[in-house]
Design a protein around this motif. Structure first.
Motif, PDB file in Angstrom:
ATOM      1  N   GLN A  39     -48.336  77.694  26.148  1.00 37.89           N
ATOM      2  CA  GLN A  39     -49.530  77.072  25.583  1.00 37.89           C
ATOM      3  C   GLN A  39     -49.689  75.636  26.071  1.00 37.89           C
ATOM      4  N   LEU A  40     -48.579  74.917  26.091  1.00 41.34           N
ATOM      5  CA  LEU A  40     -48.621  73.539  26.579  1.00 41.34           C
ATOM      6  C   LEU A  40     -49.079  73.497  28.023  1.00 41.34           C
ATOM      7  N   LYS A  41     -48.524  74.427  28.791  1.00 40.65           N
ATOM      8  CA  LYS A  41     -48.853  74.507  30.213  1.00 40.65           C
ATOM      9  C   LYS A  41     -50.353  74.744  30.377  1.00 40.65           C
ATOM     10  N   ALA A  42     -50.891  75.666  29.548  1.00 38.57           N
ATOM     11  CA  ALA A  42     -52.323  75.982  29.629  1.00 38.57           C
ATOM     12  C   ALA A  42     -53.145  74.754  29.270  1.00 38.57           C
ATOM     13  N   ALA A  43     -52.713  74.033  28.204  1.00 41.12           N
ATOM     14  CA  ALA A  43     -53.441  72.836  27.787  1.00 41.12           C
ATOM     15  C   ALA A  43     -53.443  71.798  28.897  1.00 41.12           C
ATOM     16  N   GLN A  44     -52.287  71.667  29.530  1.00 42.67           N
ATOM     17  CA  GLN A  44     -52.182  70.703  30.627  1.00 42.67           C
ATOM     18  C   GLN A  44     -53.158  71.055  31.743  1.00 42.67           C
ATOM     19  N   GLY A  45     -53.222  72.357  32.041  1.00 37.34           N
ATOM     20  CA  GLY A  45     -54.138  72.823  33.078  1.00 37.34           C
ATOM     21  C   GLY A  45     -55.578  72.494  32.735  1.00 37.34           C
ATOM     22  N   LYS A  46     -55.938  72.658  31.452  1.00 38.08           N
ATOM     23  CA  LYS A  46     -57.304  72.378  31.022  1.00 38.08           C
ATOM     24  C   LYS A  46     -57.643  70.906  31.225  1.00 38.08           C
ATOM     25  N   PHE A  47     -56.725  70.042  30.817  1.00 41.97           N
ATOM     26  CA  PHE A  47     -56.966  68.608  30.992  1.00 41.97           C
ATOM     27  C   PHE A  47     -57.125  68.257  32.463  1.00 41.97           C
ATOM     28  N   ARG A  48     -56.298  68.907  33.277  1.00 42.74           N
ATOM     29  CA  ARG A  48     -56.372  68.633  34.708  1.00 42.74           C
ATOM     30  C   ARG A  48     -57.744  69.058  35.240  1.00 42.74           C
ATOM     31  N   ASP A  49     -58.208  70.234  34.799  1.00 44.42           N
ATOM     32  CA  ASP A  49     -59.527  70.727  35.211  1.00 44.42           C
ATOM     33  C   ASP A  49     -60.619  69.760  34.800  1.00 44.42           C
ATOM     34  N   CYS A  50     -60.500  69.232  33.563  1.00 39.45           N
ATOM     35  CA  CYS A  50     -61.507  68.280  33.077  1.00 39.45           C
ATOM     36  C   CYS A  50     -61.558  67.060  33.992  1.00 39.45           C
ATOM     37  N   GLY A  51     -60.367  66.575  34.342  1.00 43.25           N
ATOM     38  CA  GLY A  51     -60.313  65.424  35.234  1.00 43.25           C
ATOM     39  C   GLY A  51     -61.012  65.704  36.551  1.00 43.25           C
ATOM     40  N   VAL A  52     -60.753  66.897  37.091  1.00 44.71           N
ATOM     41  CA  VAL A  52     -61.362  67.298  38.358  1.00 44.71           C
ATOM     42  C   VAL A  52     -62.876  67.390  38.206  1.00 44.71           C
ATOM     43  N   SER A  53     -63.324  67.947  37.065  1.00 47.15           N
ATOM     44  CA  SER A  53     -64.764  68.084  36.833  1.00 47.15           C
ATOM     45  C   SER A  53     -65.430  66.718  36.807  1.00 47.15           C
ATOM     46  N   VAL A  54     -64.790  65.759  36.129  1.00 43.04           N
ATOM     47  CA  VAL A  54     -65.376  64.431  36.054  1.00 43.04           C
ATOM     48  C   VAL A  54     -65.440  63.812  37.445  1.00 43.04           C
ATOM     49  N   ARG A  55     -64.389  64.022  38.237  1.00 39.16           N
ATOM     50  CA  ARG A  55     -64.354  63.408  39.566  1.00 39.16           C
ATOM     51  C   ARG A  55     -65.384  64.047  40.493  1.00 39.16           C
TER      52      ARG A  55
END
Lengths: 156, 117
Positions: A39-55
């Motif tokens: 679950q933590l791993k998945a959450a981390q992935g989501k945050f990373r995706d958000c960062g990419v989306s913003v960039r």
């Protein structure tokens, strides 16, 4: 909590039934921890995706045509109206306005924090796995010696 | 003998109930823990936030504009509440554990006695 107590007791002195209980408990704990890890791993992935989306998404010029997801399978065309501020969900229902660089900073900080937690959790999982291995070994030896004992009894 | 059986039955029922209670309390404790973590995260975020940033709160389907002080206060009071709940549950867990341990001992004692007979 259980681990330091268990290490004080000589495992081989426990009866098979109790060893089995210990083993089951450890297996359960391990399973719980592995799920949390995923679950933590998945959450981390989501945050990373958000960062990419913003960039990649918000980093474009205003007026850039985009497709906006209404549902995961339905998209409508739109135009990027403003790239000055983004609204970031910081948890418990609070959203704050941030500039894109600040948002990216927020997401990378989250990814980093989760990474730290993941490392800690990994250590705990490894420790538990070691404990489980030891318990299983002792249990196996017990079963073998018990069955060879009863075999000897049957022989005489 | 039949009395012993009956007593054993009621004791093990009581033990079962304690275990269920304990499980529920532990689950609630875990949920509080994760809420606490989330709130601490939000609180930290507020302190890092540059002053002009606008804060919104999700109420049902709408985002409401909120004053920074108000939002910080809400999170603060939530943390206090969660802290209190955690303390309460912890005493409850400890009590239930003690009680269930006691019943367990009674069951052991009864079982040994019954075997002796």
């Amino acid at each position: 909590m259980a681990a330091p107590r268990a290490s004080l007791i000589d495992l081989s002195s426990l009866p098979t039934a109790q060893l089995n209980n210990v083993k089951n408990q450890l297996t359960q704990e391990l399973q719980h921890l592995t799920t949390s890890f995923a679950q933590l791993k998945a959450a981390q992935g989501k945050f990373r995706d958000c960062g990419v989306s913003v960039r990649d998404g918000v980093g474009r010029d205003e007026g850039t045509p985009i497709l906006v997801p209404l549902t995961p399978s339905l998209y409508v065309p739109g135009k990027l109206a403003s790239t000055d501020v983004v609204l970031v969900d910081i948890g418990t229902g609070f959203y704050v306005e941030k500039t894109p660089p600040a948002a990216r900073e927020f997401y990378s900080r989250k990814v980093e924090e989760l990474g730290k937690n993941l490392l800690d959790l990994e250590k705990i999982v490894q420790g538990k796995q070691g404990n489980l291995g030891v318990v299983e070994d002792v249990l196996r030896q017990k079963v073998i010696s018990e069955s060879s004992n009863s075999g000897a009894d049957g022989g005489t | 003998m039949a009395d012993d059986q009956k007593q054993l039955q009621s004791l093990s029922d009581a033990y079962q109930k304690f275990q269920t209670d304990l499980q529920a309390a532990v689950t609630a404790r875990q949920r509080l823990e994760s809420q606490q973590q989330e709130n601490i995260g939000v609180q930290k975020e507020f302190t890092l936030l540059p002053p002009p940033s606008q804060i919104y709160k999700l109420v049902g389907p709408v985002l409401l504009r909120q004053e920074r002080a108000e939002a910080a206060l809400a999170v603060e009071s939530r943390l206090v509440f969660i802290d209190r709940e955690i303390k309460r549950l912890e005493t409850q867990i400890r009590d239930t554990q003690a009680e269930s341990e006691e019943v367990k001992m009674q069951v052991y004692g009864l079982q040994t006695r019954m075997r002796g007979e």
